[in-house]
Design a protein around this motif. Structure first.
Motif, PDB file in Angstrom:
ATOM      1  N   ARG A 169      35.303  36.197  59.141  1.00  0.00           N
ATOM      2  CA  ARG A 169      35.128  36.744  58.103  1.00  0.00           C
ATOM      3  C   ARG A 169      33.295  35.760  57.719  1.00  0.00           C
ATOM      4  O   ARG A 169      32.267  35.303  57.469  1.00  0.00           O
ATOM      5  N   PHE A 170      34.063  34.488  57.811  1.00  0.00           N
ATOM      6  CA  PHE A 170      32.975  32.627  57.823  1.00  0.00           C
ATOM      7  C   PHE A 170      32.377  32.702  59.117  1.00  0.00           C
ATOM      8  O   PHE A 170      30.493  33.269  58.719  1.00  0.00           O
ATOM      9  N   GLY A 171      32.616  33.865  59.810  1.00  0.00           N
ATOM     10  CA  GLY A 171      31.502  33.629  61.551  1.00  0.00           C
ATOM     11  C   GLY A 171      30.067  34.807  60.953  1.00  0.00           C
ATOM     12  O   GLY A 171      29.366  34.809  61.273  1.00  0.00           O
ATOM     13  N   ARG A 172      30.640  35.819  60.222  1.00  0.00           N
ATOM     14  CA  ARG A 172      30.141  37.488  60.224  1.00  0.00           C
ATOM     15  C   ARG A 172      29.330  36.555  58.589  1.00  0.00           C
ATOM     16  O   ARG A 172      27.988  36.471  59.413  1.00  0.00           O
ATOM     17  N   ILE A 173      29.330  35.521  58.472  1.00  0.00           N
ATOM     18  CA  ILE A 173      28.088  35.431  57.601  1.00  0.00           C
ATOM     19  C   ILE A 173      27.633  34.172  58.172  1.00  0.00           C
ATOM     20  O   ILE A 173      25.804  34.152  57.455  1.00  0.00           O
ATOM     21  N   TYR A 174      28.235  33.202  58.896  1.00  0.00           N
ATOM     22  CA  TYR A 174      27.529  32.452  59.315  1.00  0.00           C
ATOM     23  C   TYR A 174      25.888  32.779  60.236  1.00  0.00           C
ATOM     24  O   TYR A 174      25.130  32.619  60.206  1.00  0.00           O
ATOM     25  N   LYS A 175      26.726  34.260  60.782  1.00  0.00           N
ATOM     26  CA  LYS A 175      25.732  34.222  61.770  1.00  0.00           C
ATOM     27  C   LYS A 175      24.686  35.008  61.017  1.00  0.00           C
ATOM     28  O   LYS A 175      23.462  35.004  62.023  1.00  0.00           O
ATOM     29  N   TRP A 176      24.905  35.997  60.081  1.00  0.00           N
ATOM     30  CA  TRP A 176      24.260  36.732  59.113  1.00  0.00           C
ATOM     31  C   TRP A 176      22.876  35.947  58.715  1.00  0.00           C
ATOM     32  O   TRP A 176      22.386  36.538  58.333  1.00  0.00           O
ATOM     33  N   ALA A 177      23.463  34.408  57.924  1.00  0.00           N
ATOM     34  CA  ALA A 177      22.223  33.736  57.793  1.00  0.00           C
ATOM     35  C   ALA A 177      21.265  33.342  58.791  1.00  0.00           C
ATOM     36  O   ALA A 177      20.128  33.424  58.306  1.00  0.00           O
ATOM     37  N   TYR A 178      21.410  32.816  60.348  1.00  0.00           N
ATOM     38  CA  TYR A 178      20.606  32.078  60.707  1.00  0.00           C
ATOM     39  C   TYR A 178      20.002  33.879  61.678  1.00  0.00           C
ATOM     40  O   TYR A 178      18.744  33.338  61.796  1.00  0.00           O
ATOM     41  N   ASP A 179      20.690  35.107  62.036  1.00  0.00           N
ATOM     42  CA  ASP A 179      20.274  35.738  62.109  1.00  0.00           C
ATOM     43  C   ASP A 179      19.067  36.778  61.665  1.00  0.00           C
ATOM     44  O   ASP A 179      17.420  36.906  61.651  1.00  0.00           O
ATOM     45  N   ASN A 180      19.008  35.892  59.852  1.00  0.00           N
ATOM     46  CA  ASN A 180      18.348  36.456  58.911  1.00  0.00           C
ATOM     47  C   ASN A 180      17.499  35.298  58.458  1.00  0.00           C
ATOM     48  O   ASN A 180      15.985  35.717  57.519  1.00  0.00           O
ATOM     49  N   TYR A 181      17.698  34.556  57.971  1.00  0.00           N
ATOM     50  CA  TYR A 181      16.734  33.104  57.660  1.00  0.00           C
ATOM     51  C   TYR A 181      16.907  32.327  58.873  1.00  0.00           C
ATOM     52  O   TYR A 181      15.934  31.034  58.124  1.00  0.00           O
ATOM     53  N   GLY A 182      17.302  32.109  59.889  1.00  0.00           N
ATOM     54  CA  GLY A 182      17.104  30.794  60.836  1.00  0.00           C
ATOM     55  C   GLY A 182      15.521  30.544  61.037  1.00  0.00           C
ATOM     56  O   GLY A 182      15.033  29.279  61.053  1.00  0.00           O
ATOM     57  N   THR A 183      14.442  31.193  60.667  1.00  0.00           N
ATOM     58  CA  THR A 183      13.413  30.865  61.200  1.00  0.00           C
ATOM     59  C   THR A 183      12.625  30.881  59.650  1.00  0.00           C
ATOM     60  O   THR A 183      11.555  30.171  59.738  1.00  0.00           O
ATOM     61  N   ASN A 184      13.513  30.267  58.638  1.00  0.00           N
ATOM     62  CA  ASN A 184      12.781  30.270  57.293  1.00  0.00           C
ATOM     63  C   ASN A 184      13.126  28.893  56.236  1.00  0.00           C
ATOM     64  O   ASN A 184      13.793  28.398  56.391  1.00  0.00           O
ATOM     65  N   PRO A 185      11.898  27.901  56.381  1.00  0.00           N
ATOM     66  CA  PRO A 185      11.952  26.530  55.892  1.00  0.00           C
ATOM     67  C   PRO A 185      12.939  26.288  55.300  1.00  0.00           C
ATOM     68  O   PRO A 185      13.218  25.892  54.853  1.00  0.00           O
ATOM     69  N   LEU A 186      13.079  27.103  53.884  1.00  0.00           N
ATOM     70  CA  LEU A 186      13.556  27.279  53.319  1.00  0.00           C
ATOM     71  C   LEU A 186      15.179  27.214  53.176  1.00  0.00           C
ATOM     72  O   LEU A 186      16.252  26.357  52.614  1.00  0.00           O
TER      73      LEU A 186
END
Length: 484
Positions: free
Chosen positions: A204-221
């Motif tokens: 479960r932790f891994g899924r949200i970790y991946k989702w965050a970087y996949d969707n916001y990894g290039t967002n400077p915020l």
């Protein structure tokens, strides 16, 4: 979720995607924060189209310097945005609760509301908390996200508690979206609800970790993901071992609430040694609050290179006690500072937080030299960035870092002539003097007016959602009182 997307499409988010511009700030009293010095000078700052500081220094900008926008900050402080190294942004609308309670009683008072909140509610609550942070000059937050788990929280060792269960919905995703929609820079910290096998919890932790970087990894915020440690409310040491496994697998910091309240101190201190036994202690571990310590705990934590976060306002509101900051720093424990949350601060005011912190330590030691104004400001800016390992991006006004800064006018309203700049900034200025807040060189708050969000729409949503939950809470109060 559909309602959220419709609201955003209808214009809730106003200024996030505005065109990049260069910015020149001139004649300001620039506050310089480094590991060895906190001082000020009159100078200039040039911000590039990438939102980072392109040049900064005393005096006038070099001849030929130009920018799309020029701000004359004569007589005004130009200061790094505050960092809250410990936050719970989803608590935004829930204030004035449990005002006669210490930690655990207060937690029940506001926890009743959270239990009844769905994933869409938590999006709006997090948006509300993020907006207040920005308006108050906090440009970066370490955010402990709401974990949709019901039951399972223990205070004592081996305590029998209800089997935990998870509420369905995209709670984690919504909280990341809300912070980004508000325009707040952030570290996102996710916990490990004890539901399912260890493999399922880690997945479960891994899924949200991946989702965050996949969707916001290039967002400077979005700065990075972290682990929200939970041993303080765990009945057995298994949680400590599980957290170590996650720290190693994902390479994340573990920021764990610990030794906060004056209740159950002996049992809580015993849990410290669970972390030691599991191999958690080290430079990737941050103790949150860390008040009810003893000499052995401080010695071990310092020798291991652990860090801590200090929340003066919430510690005083919840009668938790005084974290012995000089003692911790002497032992080698690096210190950061946070606001905690709106439900136990009621007003997340970083200027107030600094003054409460100074007052606590100076009163404890009966020594006005026990903590300096320079050190206090450092801890709430660059010191917090260093603890969170984001000091290459934020925390001070330096070339190459994000242009996250405040313009504070000590003469509007009047606070008198500025004789000693840093002392004046820390002790005499406040939210009423805060004129503008910039994140990445972009104006996000102009006085009390937010420029990233249509607040009328946000307020309407918040009012309706809190009223709905409040009615449910009041209907359940007799049952809650009978079965706390």
């Amino acid at each position: 979720m559909k309602r959220i997307l419709l609201a955003i499409a209808a214009g809730l988010v106003l200024a996030i995607a505005s065109p990049a511009q260069t910015l020149l700030v001139k004649n300001g009293m620039i506050i310089k924060v480094t590991d060895s010095e906190v001082s000020s000078y009159t100078g200039y700052m040039l911000v590039g189209a990438d939102g980072k500081i392109a040049a900064i220094g005393p005096g006038d900008a070099p001849a030929g310097t130009s920018a799309d926008q020029v701000i004359d900050a004569t007589g005004k402080f130009v200061a790094p945005g505050f960092i809250s190294a410990h936050s719970h942004l989803y608590s935004g609308p829930l204030r004035g609760l449990g005002v006669t309670e210490t930690l655990y009683g207060w937690g029940k008072a506001w926890g009743i509301y959270n239990q009844l909140a769905d994933a869409d509610d938590i999006y709006w609550f997090t948006l509300d908390g993020s907006v207040e942070y920005l308006r108050n000059g906090i440009t970066t937050a370490f955010d402990f996200t709401y974990s949709p788990v019901l039951g399972g929280a223990a205070v004592g060792v081996g305590e029998k508690v209800p089997q935990p269960r998870l509420k369905p919905g995209p709670y984690d995703e919504n909280q990341i979206k809300a912070k980004a929609d508000a325009g707040l820079r952030f570290v996102d910290a996710v916990g490990l609800p004890r539901v399912g096998t260890n493999e399922e919890i880690i997945a479960r932790f891994g899924r949200i970790y991946k989702w965050a970087y996949d969707n916001y990894g290039t967002n400077p915020l979005f700065l990075k993901m972290a682990l929200s440690g939970g041993v303080q409310r765990a009945p057995t040491k298994d949680t400590a071992y599980l957290e170590v496994e996650v720290m190693k697998k994902f390479g994340v910091l573990n920021h764990s609430h610990f030794l906060e309240s004056p209740e159950h101190v002996a049992e809580q201190q015993q849990k410290f040694y669970w972390y030691q036994e599991a191999g958690a202690l080290g430079p990737n571990f941050i103790f949150a609050h860390f008040i009810q310590t003893n000499d052995d705990i401080v010695r071990i934590a310092g020798a291991a290179g652990c860090m801590m976060s200090w929340q003066p306002t919430s510690n005083s509101r919840l009668a938790s006690g005084v974290a012995d900051i000089p003692k911790y720093e002497k032992a080698g424990i690096k210190v950061s500072v946070g606001l905690d949350n709106q439900s136990c601060c009621d007003l997340c005011d970083p200027f107030q937080n600094m003054r409460i912190g100074l007052g606590m330590i100076r009163t404890k030691y009966k020594d006005a030299k026990a903590l300096s104004v320079e050190r206090m400001l450092y801890l709430h800016t660059l010191g917090s960035a260093e603890v969170l390992r984001i000091d290459d991006k934020v925390g001070s006004l330096e070339k190459g870092k994000f242009a996250d800064f405040l313009i504070v006018d000590p003469r509007d309203p009047e606070t008198g002539p500025v004789l000693v700049p840093i002392a004046h900034y820390v002790y005499s200025c406040g939210l009423r003097n805060l004129q503008k807040v910039y994140v990445g060189g972009k104006l996000v708050a102009d006085g009390t007016r937010m420029l990233t969000i249509d607040e009328s729409k946000m307020r309407s949503e918040i009012d309706a959602r809190v009223a709905k939950i409040d009615a449910l809470v009041k209907a359940r109060l007799p049952k809650v009182a009978a079965n706390p």
